[in-house]
Scaffold this motif. Structure first.
Motif, PDB file in Angstrom:
ATOM      1  N   VAL A  49       5.447 -32.102 -40.504  1.00  0.00           N
ATOM      2  CA  VAL A  49       5.730 -30.980 -41.501  1.00  0.00           C
ATOM      3  C   VAL A  49       5.015 -29.764 -40.784  1.00  0.00           C
ATOM      4  N   ARG A  50       5.811 -28.719 -40.465  1.00  0.00           N
ATOM      5  CA  ARG A  50       5.322 -27.371 -40.011  1.00  0.00           C
ATOM      6  C   ARG A  50       5.314 -26.279 -40.735  1.00  0.00           C
ATOM      7  N   LEU A  51       4.545 -25.401 -41.086  1.00  0.00           N
ATOM      8  CA  LEU A  51       4.614 -24.011 -41.767  1.00  0.00           C
ATOM      9  C   LEU A  51       4.561 -22.902 -40.755  1.00  0.00           C
ATOM     10  N   HIS A  52       5.176 -21.959 -41.510  1.00  0.00           N
ATOM     11  CA  HIS A  52       5.295 -20.706 -40.669  1.00  0.00           C
ATOM     12  C   HIS A  52       3.806 -20.109 -40.348  1.00  0.00           C
ATOM     13  N   LYS A  53       2.799 -20.215 -41.486  1.00  0.00           N
ATOM     14  CA  LYS A  53       1.622 -19.455 -41.241  1.00  0.00           C
ATOM     15  C   LYS A  53       0.637 -20.811 -40.838  1.00  0.00           C
ATOM     16  N   GLY A  54       1.099 -21.875 -40.590  1.00  0.00           N
ATOM     17  CA  GLY A  54       0.362 -23.064 -40.056  1.00  0.00           C
ATOM     18  C   GLY A  54      -0.875 -23.603 -41.034  1.00  0.00           C
ATOM     19  N   PHE A  55      -1.737 -24.270 -40.510  1.00  0.00           N
ATOM     20  CA  PHE A  55      -2.620 -25.151 -41.360  1.00  0.00           C
ATOM     21  C   PHE A  55      -3.953 -24.690 -41.187  1.00  0.00           C
ATOM     22  N   VAL A  56      -5.148 -25.072 -41.970  1.00  0.00           N
ATOM     23  CA  VAL A  56      -6.495 -24.826 -41.647  1.00  0.00           C
ATOM     24  C   VAL A  56      -7.193 -26.022 -42.428  1.00  0.00           C
ATOM     25  N   MET A  57      -7.950 -26.639 -41.534  1.00  0.00           N
ATOM     26  CA  MET A  57      -8.791 -27.782 -42.138  1.00  0.00           C
ATOM     27  C   MET A  57     -10.099 -27.514 -42.644  1.00  0.00           C
ATOM     28  N   LEU A  65      -5.686 -28.519 -45.185  1.00  0.00           N
ATOM     29  CA  LEU A  65      -6.202 -30.203 -45.189  1.00  0.00           C
ATOM     30  C   LEU A  65      -7.533 -30.191 -45.599  1.00  0.00           C
ATOM     31  N   THR A  66      -8.012 -31.071 -46.500  1.00  0.00           N
ATOM     32  CA  THR A  66      -9.327 -31.245 -47.012  1.00  0.00           C
ATOM     33  C   THR A  66      -9.664 -32.810 -46.672  1.00  0.00           C
ATOM     34  N   CYS A  67     -10.954 -32.880 -47.030  1.00  0.00           N
ATOM     35  CA  CYS A  67     -11.602 -34.291 -46.808  1.00  0.00           C
ATOM     36  C   CYS A  67     -11.264 -35.187 -45.362  1.00  0.00           C
ATOM     37  N   GLU A  91      -4.831 -38.781 -34.878  1.00  0.00           N
ATOM     38  CA  GLU A  91      -4.182 -38.064 -34.016  1.00  0.00           C
ATOM     39  C   GLU A  91      -3.020 -37.250 -34.704  1.00  0.00           C
ATOM     40  N   ASP A  92      -2.379 -38.028 -35.751  1.00  0.00           N
ATOM     41  CA  ASP A  92      -1.298 -37.444 -36.634  1.00  0.00           C
ATOM     42  C   ASP A  92      -2.005 -36.345 -37.540  1.00  0.00           C
ATOM     43  N   ILE A  93      -3.396 -36.402 -38.067  1.00  0.00           N
ATOM     44  CA  ILE A  93      -3.793 -35.310 -38.694  1.00  0.00           C
ATOM     45  C   ILE A  93      -4.067 -34.098 -37.740  1.00  0.00           C
ATOM     46  N   LYS A  94      -4.454 -34.504 -36.498  1.00  0.00           N
ATOM     47  CA  LYS A  94      -4.749 -33.258 -35.516  1.00  0.00           C
ATOM     48  C   LYS A  94      -3.417 -32.487 -35.176  1.00  0.00           C
ATOM     49  N   ALA A  95      -2.154 -33.381 -35.198  1.00  0.00           N
ATOM     50  CA  ALA A  95      -0.954 -32.840 -34.785  1.00  0.00           C
ATOM     51  C   ALA A  95      -0.669 -31.783 -35.911  1.00  0.00           C
ATOM     52  N   ILE A  96      -0.956 -32.255 -37.225  1.00  0.00           N
ATOM     53  CA  ILE A  96      -0.542 -31.563 -38.349  1.00  0.00           C
ATOM     54  C   ILE A  96      -1.136 -30.239 -38.442  1.00  0.00           C
ATOM     55  N   VAL A  97      -2.462 -30.312 -38.266  1.00  0.00           N
ATOM     56  CA  VAL A  97      -3.298 -29.002 -38.425  1.00  0.00           C
ATOM     57  C   VAL A  97      -3.144 -27.969 -37.111  1.00  0.00           C
ATOM     58  N   ASN A  98      -2.625 -28.586 -36.137  1.00  0.00           N
ATOM     59  CA  ASN A  98      -2.260 -27.700 -35.050  1.00  0.00           C
ATOM     60  C   ASN A  98      -0.596 -27.241 -35.109  1.00  0.00           C
ATOM     61  N   HIS A 125     -13.367 -36.665 -33.632  1.00  0.00           N
ATOM     62  CA  HIS A 125     -12.075 -36.403 -33.513  1.00  0.00           C
ATOM     63  C   HIS A 125     -11.786 -35.075 -33.338  1.00  0.00           C
ATOM     64  N   PHE A 126     -12.175 -34.409 -34.744  1.00  0.00           N
ATOM     65  CA  PHE A 126     -11.920 -32.954 -34.865  1.00  0.00           C
ATOM     66  C   PHE A 126     -12.987 -31.741 -34.386  1.00  0.00           C
ATOM     67  N   SER A 127     -13.871 -32.384 -33.663  1.00  0.00           N
ATOM     68  CA  SER A 127     -14.549 -31.302 -32.830  1.00  0.00           C
ATOM     69  C   SER A 127     -13.703 -30.686 -31.968  1.00  0.00           C
ATOM     70  N   GLN A 128     -12.685 -31.314 -31.420  1.00  0.00           N
ATOM     71  CA  GLN A 128     -11.680 -30.772 -30.359  1.00  0.00           C
ATOM     72  C   GLN A 128     -10.703 -29.525 -31.054  1.00  0.00           C
ATOM     73  N   LEU A 129     -10.784 -29.481 -32.174  1.00  0.00           N
ATOM     74  CA  LEU A 129      -9.777 -28.527 -32.743  1.00  0.00           C
ATOM     75  C   LEU A 129     -10.192 -27.214 -32.682  1.00  0.00           C
TER      76      LEU A 129
END
Length: 612
Positions: free
Chosen positions: A162-170, A138-140, A150-157, A201-205
């Motif tokens: 949409v879920r991926l086996h190897k996950g996401f990185v922002m 996930l960029t920008c 909150e939706d973006i934080k859920a995706i990156v977690n 928002h994203f400092s909590q990731l």
């Protein structure tokens, strides 16, 4: 990207231009990478809106990069006036890469769009339905639509829709403004780190799912896992490829010479190798026949034996049809010749030799002459093809030298072909002198007479016929000859007709003169065919194999050895275009493969330790 412990940053870009030429350029500064890539893209596509399937290779070596190979694929374009099919082209280009099982797919999606509608996700699921090799990026994040954080934080977690086996990185990349200001990568990394530390928002990731450095480490780990899983197959593949490269490199490095004396020595060495191959190809060792019989030999001599065998068979079938087949009637022309000579013989003499001679001259020798020319042509073609192939293999790297050697080959073959034609003409001329040993002729005559009796299934007395081809025969039937002879004991020195034992009358069952001619001609041609089947191939092989090899080697030696005024060594050893570039590429590739093999061995040992 390649990591190195020390040293300055280095970069290199290589590609194939629109003319099909390989181009390679060095990049001295980091800030030049973007400009150089865009320049090359425009050069390949023709403008900034074009698309090409040609690959641009960018190699970066530095102490602050990871060992990683990235393929930056274009985004899925929707429409272009200049290229209406651009959507399909970009899709097929992306699929051609991500369809490979060993590829790790990075799906890059801006935080400002609905991830469920992103076509890149659909393409990734198409080739990787289980998501075992797909990582979402996930960029920008600074452009996230207000209220959707909150939706973006859920995706990156990896807890979103949409879920991926190897996950996401922002990650936070450079903004357009930062790109225009040419902010360095180190400054960009600091800005990104500050953003994820301070954003409300994203400092909590968690730290392990944000940042470009995290993404690089994740990719390195994934690459290590993939390599460890297929390390055995990869090692075998690398070993095979390295062997091919080293063999090609050995051939390319063989031509490296620094001084003129080294180049002359190299040229002499290559010519000696060529001469040895020529002698080996034209040789006829004793074991060659066994090799030919089993089909295991590939020498020129063995291949020529096939044509010689065909020649021998054709010669054996070259007799007139009425001579071979007893059921066929003797031609009227033979009977006319016999009638023409009636009255020229005494009652106990026959004089039909001129008839047999005419048959040999008119019906046999023209066929033999044609077959001899055919054999010479076939062998000459095989010799030319074989020697030119040998020259190609020995001198393919040097076009001028190859051309000169081929010209010398052609001259040697033409000279030997002319000598062989003259020798064959002599052999055909010799056959106009009808001759064979009387003992052999009498034996062959008895053979054809018995053969006729077996076919006719009725007793036939031995024909009254001629001898006089050579030494005195064991039996003395009525003879004819083109040379008069008084008696068997004095015929070498005296003239007169040859005479057999007195014979008062001819039995009614005695063969006619025509049948005598048929049997006698067949007996003689059987002997002549056997002789021709040996002498003609021997002449052709001696001239076109032994003669050509000797003449070619002598001519090449005369042309080059100590004859610097005749040829320009430096010009002859000028390499084919692109050979040096290929040598440099293979050298670098071989070095990299050796290093990769060492790393694979190390990884293999580490895996074994972990398993223990």
């Amino acid at each position: 990207m390649r990591s190195k412990p020390t040293g300055d940053w280095t970069g290199r870009i290589s590609y194939q231009n629109r003319k099909g030429e390989h181009v390679e350029r060095e990049i001295s500064k980091k800030c030049e990478v973007d400009e150089m890539v865009r320049k090359v893209q425009n050069e390949i596509t023709g403008d900034s809106n074009g698309v090409s399937t040609e690959q641009i290779d960018l190699t970066i070596e530095s102490a602050d990069v990871s060992d990683l190979t990235l393929v930056d694929l274009p985004g899925i374009a929707r429409y272009s006036e200049k290229n209406p099919k651009i959507n399909e082209v970009t899709k097929q280009l992306i699929l051609s890469y991500i369809s490979q099982d060993q590829v790790i797919i990075l799906v890059v999606v801006p935080c400002s769009v609905d991830i469920e509608t992103v076509e890149a996700i659909a393409l990734a699921k198409q080739v990787d339905p289980r998501g075992t090799r797909t990582i979402g990026v996930l960029t920008c994040p600074d452009l996230t639509n207000p209220g959707s954080e909150e939706d973006i934080k859920a995706i990156v977690n990896n807890q979103g829709r949409v879920r991926l086996h190897k996950g996401f990185v922002m990650v936070k990349c450079r903004s357009p403004k930062e790109l225009r200001n040419n902010i360095s990568l180190s400054e960009v990394a600091k800005i990104e780190e500050d953003y994820f530390r301070n954003d409300p928002h994203f400092s909590q990731l968690p730290k392990d799912i944000v940042g470009t450095k995290t993404l690089a480490e994740k990719l390195t780990n994934e690459l290590f896992k993939a390599v460890a899983a297929g390390i055995e197959t990869l090692e075998e593949s690398l070993k095979s490829k390295l062997k091919d490269y080293e063999e090609e490199l050995k051939d390319l490095e063989d031509s490296l010479c620094e001084t003129d004396s080294d180049k002359r020595a190299y040229l002499m060495r290559k010519l000696q190798q060529f001469a040895s191959k020529v002698h080996a190809a034209t040789a006829s060792p004793e074991d060659e026949r066994d090799a030919f019989a089993t089909g295991s030999s590939s020498s020129l001599y063995s291949s020529c034996l096939t044509n010689c065998s065909s020649f021998g068979y054709s010669v054996s079938r070259s007799q007139p049809a009425w001579i071979i087949d007893y059921s066929k009637k003797v031609p009227n022309g033979v009977s006319d010749e016999v009638q023409l000579r009636r009255g020229r013989e005494l009652p106990t003499f026959t004089f039909v030799f001129p008839v047999v001679q005419k048959i040999v001259f008119e019906e046999y020798l023209p066929k033999i002459e044609y077959l001899a020319k055919w054999l010479l042509g076939e062998v000459q073609s095989q010799v030319t093809k074989t020697l030119e192939n040998l020259a190609e293999n020995c001198f393919k790297a040097f076009p001028r030298l190859l051309l000169l050697v081929k010209e010398t080959v052609v001259k040697a073959i033409e000279a030997q072909e002319a000598e062989c034609r003259a020798d064959l003409a002599k052999l055909i001329a010799h056959e106009r002198r009808l001759f064979t040993q009387d003992s052999q002729f009498s034996e062959k005559l008895r053979y054809v007479t018995e053969q006729q009796k077996e076919l006719a299934k009725q007793p036939v007395p031995p024909p009254t016929f001629f001898s006089g081809f050579g030494a005195p025969a064991a039996s003395q039937p009525i003879r004819f000859s083109c040379e008069p002879q008084a008696s068997p004991t004095t015929r070498a020195s005296q003239g007169g007709f040859k005479r057999a034992e007195p014979q008062v009358s001819r039995a009614s069952s005695e063969p006619s003169h025509e049948e005598q001619i048929r049997l006698g001609t067949k007996a003689y041609l059987l002997l002549a065919c056997q002789r021709i089947s040996d002498t003609v191939p021997m002449s052709v092989l001696c001239h076109m194999l032994d003669g050509v090899a000797t003449k070619l080697v002598a001519e090449i030696t005369r042309l080059f050895a100590g004859a610097s005024h005749q040829v320009d060594i430096l010009d002859l050893l000028r390499e084919k275009e692109g050979r040096q570039r290929r040598r440099r590429y293979l050298t670098q590739a071989a070095c990299q493969m050796h290093e990769s093999r060492k790393e694979l061995q190390s990884a293999k040992q580490n895996r074994m330790l972990l398993e223990d």
